[in-house]
Structure formats: structure tokens, C-alpha cells
Design an enzyme around this catalytic site. Structure first.
Site, PDB file in Angstrom:
ATOM      1  N   ASP A 226      52.108   0.130   4.923  1.00 35.76           N
ATOM      2  CA  ASP A 226      51.691  -1.271   4.781  1.00 35.76           C
ATOM      3  C   ASP A 226      52.102  -2.068   6.022  1.00 35.76           C
ATOM      4  O   ASP A 226      53.060  -1.713   6.701  1.00 35.76           O
ATOM      5  CB  ASP A 226      52.338  -1.876   3.523  1.00 35.76           C
ATOM      6  CG  ASP A 226      51.537  -3.044   2.978  1.00 35.76           C
ATOM      7  OD1 ASP A 226      50.508  -3.404   3.572  1.00 35.76           O
ATOM      8  OD2 ASP A 226      51.950  -3.595   1.941  1.00 35.76           O
ATOM      9  N   HIS A 364      40.632  -2.242  -1.470  1.00 36.95           N
ATOM     10  CA  HIS A 364      41.527  -3.389  -1.264  1.00 36.95           C
ATOM     11  C   HIS A 364      41.417  -3.927   0.162  1.00 36.95           C
ATOM     12  O   HIS A 364      41.346  -5.138   0.379  1.00 36.95           O
ATOM     13  CB  HIS A 364      42.965  -2.956  -1.579  1.00 36.95           C
ATOM     14  CG  HIS A 364      43.996  -3.992  -1.282  1.00 36.95           C
ATOM     15  ND1 HIS A 364      44.000  -5.231  -1.883  1.00 36.95           N
ATOM     16  CD2 HIS A 364      45.076  -3.978  -0.441  1.00 36.95           C
ATOM     17  CE1 HIS A 364      45.035  -5.934  -1.436  1.00 36.95           C
ATOM     18  NE2 HIS A 364      45.691  -5.204  -0.553  1.00 36.95           N
TER      19      HIS A 364
HETATM   20  C1  HEM Z   1      51.427  -4.924  -4.948  1.00 36.25           C
HETATM   21  C2  HEM Z   1      50.352  -5.467  -4.410  1.00 36.25           C
HETATM   22  C3  HEM Z   1      49.755  -5.008  -3.100  1.00 36.25           C
HETATM   23  C4  HEM Z   1      49.787  -3.784  -2.515  1.00 36.25           C
HETATM   24  C5  HEM Z   1      50.435  -2.511  -3.037  1.00 36.25           C
HETATM   25  C6  HEM Z   1      49.069  -3.901  -1.265  1.00 36.25           C
HETATM   26  C7  HEM Z   1      48.897  -2.849  -0.367  1.00 36.25           C
HETATM   27  C8  HEM Z   1      48.220  -2.959   0.827  1.00 36.25           C
HETATM   28  C9  HEM Z   1      48.061  -1.892   1.750  1.00 36.25           C
HETATM   29  C10 HEM Z   1      48.640  -0.485   1.597  1.00 36.25           C
HETATM   30  C11 HEM Z   1      47.314  -2.340   2.778  1.00 36.25           C
HETATM   31  C12 HEM Z   1      46.875  -1.522   3.979  1.00 36.25           C
HETATM   32  C13 HEM Z   1      47.866  -1.578   5.088  1.00 36.25           C
HETATM   33  C14 HEM Z   1      47.522  -2.583   6.137  1.00 36.25           C
HETATM   34  O1  HEM Z   1      46.357  -2.632   6.575  1.00 36.25           O
HETATM   35  O2  HEM Z   1      48.410  -3.335   6.532  1.00 36.25           O
HETATM   36  C15 HEM Z   1      47.021  -3.722   2.518  1.00 36.25           C
HETATM   37  C16 HEM Z   1      46.291  -4.557   3.343  1.00 36.25           C
HETATM   38  C17 HEM Z   1      46.012  -5.873   3.061  1.00 36.25           C
HETATM   39  N1  HEM Z   1      46.342  -6.559   1.913  1.00 36.25           N
HETATM   40 FE1  HEM Z   1      47.419  -5.847   0.369  1.00 36.25          FE
HETATM   41  N2  HEM Z   1      48.610  -5.168  -1.133  1.00 36.25           N
HETATM   42  C18 HEM Z   1      49.011  -5.875  -2.228  1.00 36.25           C
HETATM   43  C19 HEM Z   1      48.746  -7.207  -2.486  1.00 36.25           C
HETATM   44  C20 HEM Z   1      47.940  -8.009  -1.717  1.00 36.25           C
HETATM   45  C21 HEM Z   1      47.557  -9.350  -2.079  1.00 36.25           C
HETATM   46  C22 HEM Z   1      48.006 -10.084  -3.340  1.00 36.25           C
HETATM   47  C23 HEM Z   1      46.761  -9.803  -1.068  1.00 36.25           C
HETATM   48  C24 HEM Z   1      46.074 -11.135  -0.938  1.00 36.25           C
HETATM   49  C25 HEM Z   1      45.638 -11.849  -1.954  1.00 36.25           C
HETATM   50  C26 HEM Z   1      46.658  -8.748  -0.084  1.00 36.25           C
HETATM   51  C27 HEM Z   1      45.967  -8.837   1.095  1.00 36.25           C
HETATM   52  C28 HEM Z   1      45.869  -7.834   2.034  1.00 36.25           C
HETATM   53  C29 HEM Z   1      45.219  -8.001   3.315  1.00 36.25           C
HETATM   54  C30 HEM Z   1      44.586  -9.277   3.858  1.00 36.25           C
HETATM   55  C31 HEM Z   1      45.297  -6.769   3.960  1.00 36.25           C
HETATM   56  C32 HEM Z   1      44.751  -6.432   5.349  1.00 36.25           C
HETATM   57  C33 HEM Z   1      43.274  -6.223   5.326  1.00 36.25           C
HETATM   58  C34 HEM Z   1      42.719  -6.064   6.718  1.00 36.25           C
HETATM   59  O3  HEM Z   1      43.021  -6.898   7.562  1.00 36.25           O
HETATM   60  O4  HEM Z   1      41.984  -5.101   6.953  1.00 36.25           O
HETATM   61  N3  HEM Z   1      47.381  -7.671  -0.518  1.00 36.25           N
HETATM   62  N4  HEM Z   1      47.559  -4.075   1.304  1.00 36.25           N
END
Ligand code: HEM
Ligand SMILES: *[C@@H]1O[C@H](CO)[C@@H](O)[C@H](O)[C@H]1NC(C)=O
Ligand SMILES: *[C@@H]1O[C@H](CO)[C@@H](O)[C@H](O)[C@H]1NC(C)=O
Ligand SMILES: *[C@@H]1O[C@H](CO)[C@@H](O)[C@H](O)[C@H]1NC(C)=O
Ligand SMILES: *[C@@H]1O[C@H](CO)[C@@H](O)[C@H](O)[C@H]1NC(C)=O
Ligand SMILES: *[C@@H]1O[C@H](CO)[C@@H](O)[C@H](O)[C@H]1NC(C)=O
Ligand SMILES: *[C@@H]1O[C@H](CO)[C@@H](O)[C@H](O)[C@H]1NC(C)=O
Ligand SMILES: *[C@@H]1O[C@H](CO)[C@@H](O)[C@H](O)[C@H]1NC(C)=O
Ligand SMILES: *[C@@H]1O[C@H](CO)[C@@H](O)[C@H](O)[C@H]1NC(C)=O
Length: 512
Positions: A226, A364
Site C-alpha cells: 500500500d 479498488h
Molecule cells: C481498509 C481499507 C482499505 C484498504 C485495505 C485499501 C487498500 C489499498 C491498496 C492495497 C491500494 C493499492 C496500493 C497503492 O496504489 O498505493 C490502494 C490504493 C488506493 N486507495 Fe485504498 N484501501 C482502503 C481504503 C481506501 C479508502 C476508504 C479510500 C478512499 C475513499 C481509498 C482510496 C485509495 C486510492 C485513491 C488509491 C490509489 C489509486 C490510484 O491512484 O491508482 N482506499 N488502496
């Protein structure tokens, strides 16, 4: 009344030697030989102090005035979130200036190991906290002013009964963020902060975050690396291939690109912080992947389960994006920041509006940042993610039972933190209009469904069936029903993280 007061403090401050001339950095013992931050190979490196000094000088940005947590992303090793109520405002304000301010760690101090403190200290205030300090200014953000509880059901889709009662109450005035490489350091600094505050605050809640152990360092509890795709920011970082460069004002108030034009002057270079305690039901998630494994004949059953998880997330556990390596993981690609963010869902010979063979619309990653999937590419709805996992590793008993323990000491998840200059355009927008919206991205033959990781029905009901499509690369119309929540919101609050000069000149009480 407070306005005149703070104006006169500004005037008085102007006559005093500048805070910077006392050189806060040199007051810290230079004992560090190892960083208090983690640096897994997959994550973009922070700019060096020299690079950041030069980039910030180009836009007149003072990195010594900006709290350190805002721009550095998901790189903390241990981090304690210490939520407090102010019980004696006068005493708090006087101790804030004299004792606490010299401990507050600006961005500039975190960029080189030898300028890092033993424990980085940041502080942020809720609207109730500002009220308690006698600050009546309107900061120009109604989400912040009304508090996260006001967003609970219709915007965030949380089930309030899962909230820690403290987040639904009125006791949270602020939060200290204490980050270091050991919990001993964090504890020692917490004692120091409490002594300095001399009984002017009381603890209402705390959450201890820590990077996961060993090879899992940098991975969240489902197992995925992450913190890879945070945006590059003008005046701070140099973009890596594929990294979107965004205006400072999306993250810092009063800077170029802040959508709100008129804010109180003292809020400049502060940021709104959205905090969420997001519980993760890891054994349930793992069982779901096994039970719904895909059916690629070239893969083993385990690999087909892993493929489903990767397509739900948009990245493999290693961090490699499925858009670049759709069928098998590629750990070498994952560990290369020059390549691991260099994609935008376009592929020659494929129509980006229909192609899900590389990455599902519902993943996601693609839900929360559609990249070239929107024309023009979105530049308004972005966040800096700065969270950290909390809670212990899954126990053998939990994995054997496929069920998360109900023992509260075994709760685990993500202490989710985002920074943005406008909460309704940032975190709340991504959750409501993208993750929770089954029809986003729009105009698809089969609706993508909600985000299979964080999406809810948006009605504040738990465990309502969620119906993402596109997860099976062999049949993009196939819906895989998810009859449970793998991420459960335990609540949170919105805060304002002020600049160091705002702490000194506006929030602290400077007794002559
Ligand atoms: C327990 C809850 C969550 C988990 C396990 C999770 C996990 C991850 C993982 C593994 C990534 C990919 C790694 C990365 O690109 O940095 C990611 C990307 C991302 N997550 Fe989450 N996330 C969670 C909650 C959230 C929430 C609540 C939001 C917003 C409402 C969010 C927004 C994002 C965004 C904006 C990205 C990057 C997307 C991109 O720029 O391509 N995440 N998340
Ligand atoms: C930058 O901010 C620090 C902390 O508020 C302050 O001491 C210093 O004078 C500022 N530098 C400039 C050039 O304004
Ligand atoms: C708050 O602290 C001040 C300064 O120590 C003290 O004089 C005052 O009595 C305290 N007020 C309350 C309500 O305890
Ligand atoms: C840190 O403080 C917490 C809360 O007081 C305590 O539970 C924990 O054992 C302490 N940890 C260490 C390493 O001292
Ligand atoms: C507050 O400071 C006074 C004077 O230094 C000290 O005697 C007292 O114990 C402190 N109280 C708390 C609660 O820290
Ligand atoms: C796709 O479905 C067909 C027919 O059901 C099957 O023969 C083939 O193995 C599947 N391929 C994948 C990648 O799942
Ligand atoms: C399985 O592997 C064969 C041989 O490399 C390849 O032709 C086929 O397209 C693969 N099937 C899938 C679904 O990836
Ligand atoms: C997507 O990436 C490709 C390859 O780097 C690039 O040629 C294209 O211009 C990008 N598309 C958009 C809309 O950014
Ligand atoms: C846990 O889930 C797996 C996958 O569905 C299953 O094979 C196993 O029997 C389950 N164990 C228990 C105790 O239910």
C-alpha cells in the site's frame, strides 16, 4: 473579538525574532542513524532535503512551516493516534506555544535521517477543538465544520452501530500523531507531551498503528503493498513515470488550486485530515477468494484465488498493477517505482471504455482513480493517503476458523488517513461518488458495481449484497456477489492540521 486579538499577536510576532532563527532543527539531538520511516522498494522515495528545498523555493513554499505528516504518505513505522479533549483552554494554549510547538515536526525535518527527531509529533484539531480554543473563524469546509458523524450514512454508507462511541460523541477536540521506529520512543514522547500540557487535555481514545512485520512491511492486512500511488505534488516531489502531478492547493489551503478562494489567512498551508478506523476482516476475505476463485486453466486453484484478489484490488499483493501484468504477479515490476505506477488503463488494440481483461472497472484502484478512463483525466478529486495498519497479525485460530475473532484486542485494520484541502472533493467524494456508486464509471453495458474492497450500499446498512462485475476476465458481464463487508468502518473524524506559524501566532496564547 478573537480576530483583533490574533491580529495583534501577528503584529507582536513580527517584532520578535522569527521562530526559524532559533533553529529548531539544531535543538534536536542528532542521534538518529536509522530513519523513523519505512522505505519498501515499491514505494516512491521521498525527495531529498535538497530536492525538496529547490522544488519548494520555486513556488515560494515553506516546508519548515508545514506539518510533516501531510506530504510524506504511507511511510510510518509506528504511529500512535492520541485523541484528546481540551479541559483547560487557557492552559492548553499557553503550553502549546511554549512547550509543544518546538516538538512539532515539519516536513523539512523528515527528509533526512540526521534531521529527524526521536519521535515525529503532529497535531490536528476538530471543529469542536477549534471552538474550545475560541476560534470562531469559518474554515470554508462544511464537512469539517459538521464533523464526520454528519456524513455517516448517506455519504459514507457506514452503519453507525459499528462506530466506536467516541467518534459519535462530542469529546474529540484534537489528535496527536506520534510517529517513530519504536513504540518505546512513541510512549516516551507521549509522556513528554502530556507533562508539557500539564493536565490541560485528557485522553479520550487512542489507536496504535504499526507497519506489519518482516516481509509484510508496507503491506496492509489483506496482504497488498500500500502507498504506491500517491500523487506527485508541485513544489515538493518529482513525478515518477505515470504519476499524476497535482497542484499544491488540492492538499494545502490557500495554495494555488485550492477550490475555496477565501479562507482566514492563518489557515494557509494547513490541510484537512480525514481519519477513519477501518476494520479489516482478513480470514473472511481470504475464504471468499478461495470460495470464488477464478477458473483460468493455466493456473492452480491457489493462483486463481490470488488472481481474484488482485482483480478486486487492481494490484497484486506485491504491488504490481494488474493493468500491466493481468494473469500472473511480477515481483520485479512491483519493486520498481519507475514502472509500478506507469499505467493508465489504455492498451493499443483495446477500447478503454470496454476493456476489463487487464483491470476490472470495479477494482479498488480503478474506482478510486480511473486515470485515463475519464476524459479529461480528473484533477479535482485527489487525496494524499497517509494511513498505517493497526492491530495484530491474524492468529492461527482465526485462520483455521475463517472468522475474525471478536476479542477487541485482536481487531485489525487500517488507521486510514487522508489529506486534502476540501473534504467533500477529496475523501468523501471518492467514497460516495466512486466507491459506493454501482454505476461508476458510467455508461457501461454491465454496471461495474460498488468497490469490492470499500464500497457499501451507501445507505448505512452492513452486509448488504455488493455486486461487482468485471472480476472474471473470461466474462466481464459476470457478477460476483459479495454478501459481506470485508472492511467495516469503526468511525472517524475530520481534523484541521495547521501550519507551524498558525500554531504559533493564532492557536497558541503567547503571554508576554
Ligand atoms: C481498509 C481499507 C482499505 C484498504 C485495505 C485499501 C487498500 C489499498 C491498496 C492495497 C491500494 C493499492 C496500493 C497503492 O496504489 O498505493 C490502494 C490504493 C488506493 N486507495 Fe485504498 N484501501 C482502503 C481504503 C481506501 C479508502 C476508504 C479510500 C478512499 C475513499 C481509498 C482510496 C485509495 C486510492 C485513491 C488509491 C490509489 C489509486 C490510484 O491512484 O491508482 N482506499 N488502496
Ligand atoms: C518558515 O516557517 C518557519 C516555521 O513557521 C518559520 O520559522 C520561518 O521563518 C519560515 N521561513 C520563511 C522564509 O518564511
Ligand atoms: C486553567 O489553567 C490556568 C493556568 O494554569 C489556571 O489558572 C486556571 O485555574 C485553570 N482553570 C481551570 C478551570 O482549571
Ligand atoms: C506503551 O504505552 C502503552 C499504553 O500505556 C502500553 O500499553 C504499552 O505497553 C507501552 N509499550 C511499550 C513498548 O512500552
Ligand atoms: C503542572 O505544572 C506544575 C508546575 O510545574 C506542577 O507542579 C504540576 O504537577 C503540573 N500538573 C500536571 C497535571 O502536570
Ligand atoms: C473461459 O470459459 C471457457 C468456457 O466456460 C472455459 O473453457 C475457459 O477455460 C475459461 N477461461 C478462463 C481463463 O477462465
Ligand atoms: C493458457 O496458456 C496457453 C499456452 O501458453 C495459452 O495459449 C492460453 O491463452 C492460456 N489461457 C489463458 C486463459 O490464459
Ligand atoms: C496513457 O498512457 C499512454 C502510454 O504511456 C500514453 O501514450 C497516453 O497518452 C496516456 N493517455 C492519457 C489519456 O493520459
Ligand atoms: C475455511 O474455508 C475454506 C475455504 O472455503 C474451507 O475449505 C475450510 O473447510 C473452512 N474451514 C472451516 C473450519 O470452516
Amino acid at each position: 473579538m478573537r480576530l483583533t486579538f490574533s491580529l495583534s499577536l501577528f503584529a507582536a510576532a513580527a517584532l520578535q525574532p522569527a521562530f526559524g532563527s532559533t533553529n529548531v532543527v539544531s535543538l534536536k539531538p542528532r542521534t538518529r542513524t536509522n530513519s523513523l520511516l519505512i522505505s519498501p522498494a515499491a514505494l516512491p522515495a521521498l525527495p531529498s532535503a535538497q530536492q525538496a528545498a529547490s522544488a519548494s523555493a520555486d513556488v515560494g513554499l515553506n516546508l519548515t512551516d508545514i506539518q510533516g505528516d501531510i506530504l510524506i504518505g504511507m511511510k510510518k513505522n509506528k504511529e500512535l493516534f492520541f485523541f484528546f479533549t481540551i479541559v483547560n483552554s487557557t492552559l492548553f494554549r499557553s503550553q502549546l506555544g511554549s512547550g509543544i510547538l518546538p516538538l512539532i515536526t515539519p516536513t523539512s525535518q523528515l527528509l533526512a535521517v540526521d534531521t529527524q527527531p526521536t519521535t515525529a509529533v503532529n497535531v490536528a484539531f476538530s471543529q469542536r477543538g477549534l471552538n474550545a480554543l475560541g476560534i470562531t473563524d469559518d474554515l470554508g469546509d462544511s464537512s469539517f465544520a459538521n464533523g464526520q458523524i454528519d456524513n455517516v450514512a448517506t455519504i459514507l454508507g457506514d452503519e453507525t452501530s459499528n462506530w466506536e462511541p467516541v467518534f459519535a460523541g462530542s469529546g474529540i477536540h484534537g489528535v496527536f500523531l506520534l510517529a517513530s521506529d519504536t513504540i518505546d520512543n512513541v510512549n516516551a514522547t507521549l509522556s513528554q507531551v502530556q507533562n508539557l500540557l500539564n493536565g490541560s487535555i485528557t485522553e479520550v481514545y487512542s489507536l496504535q498503528g504499526q507497519a506489519r512485520p518482516g516481509d509484510e512491511q508496507g503491506h496492509e492486512h489483506f496482504g497488498f503493498m500500500d502507498g504506491i500511488s500517491n500523487p506527485a505534488i508541485t513544489g515538493f516531489s518529482t513525478p515518477l513515470p505515470g504519476q499524476q502531478v497535482l497542484d499544491l492547493g488540492l492538499f494545502l489551503l490557500g495554495e494555488s488550486g485550492d477550490p475555496v478562494v477565501s479562507r482566514p489567512a492563518w489557515t494557509k498551508d494547513g490541510s484537512f485530515m480525514a481519519f477513519r478506523q477501518l476494520q479489516q476482516r482478513v480470514p473472511e476475505f481470504n475464504k471468499f477468494l478461495v470460495d470464488n476463485a477464478l477458473s483460468n486453466p493455466n493456473l492452480t486453484a491457489d493462483q486463481n484465488a490470488e488472481l481474484l484478489g488482485a482483480r478486486m484490488m487492481g494490484r497484486w499483493k506485491s504491488g504490481a498493477p494488474v493493468d500491466l501484468t493481468p494473469i500472473v504477479d511480477d515481483p520485479v515490476l512491483a519493486a520498481d517505482p519507475q514502472r509500478n505506477n506507469d499505467f493508465n488503463y489504455t492498451h493499443s488494440g483495446f477500447d478503454i471504455d470496454t476493456d476489463q481483461t487487464h483491470c476490472p472497472f470495479s477494482a479498488h484502484l480503478r474506482k478510486t482513480n480511473p486515470r485515463a478512463g475519464l476524459t479529461p483525466e480528473d484533477t479535482a478529486n485527489h487525496i494524499i493517503r497517509a494511513g498505517i495498519p493497526y492491530g495484530p497479525e491474524v492468529t492461527d485460530a482465526e485462520s483455521a476458523a475463517n472468522v475474525s475473532s471478536t476479542d477487541p484486542t485482536l481487531e485489525r485494520g487500517l488507521a486510514f488517513v487522508t489529506y486534502q484541502s476540501d473534504i467533500a472533493n477529496g475523501f468523501a467524494f471518492l467514497q460516495q461518488f466512486w466507491a459506493n456508486n454501482a454505476n461508476f464509471p458510467g455508461a457501461k453495458a454491465t454496471p461495474p458495481g460498488v468497490d469490492p474492497i470499500i464500497g457499501t450500499d451507501g445507505l448505512g446498512q452492513a452486509d448488504v449484497s455488493r455486486n461487482p462485475s468485471g472480476l472474471d476476465p473470461n466474462d466481464s458481464t459476470k457478477i460476483i456477489t459479495i454478501d459481506q463487508d470485508f472492511v467495516v468502518s469503526r468511525g472517524g473524524e475530520y481534523f484541521f492540521s495547521p501550519s507551524l506559524s498558525a500554531i504559533q501566532n493564532t492557536l497558541a496564547l503567547n503571554v508576554a
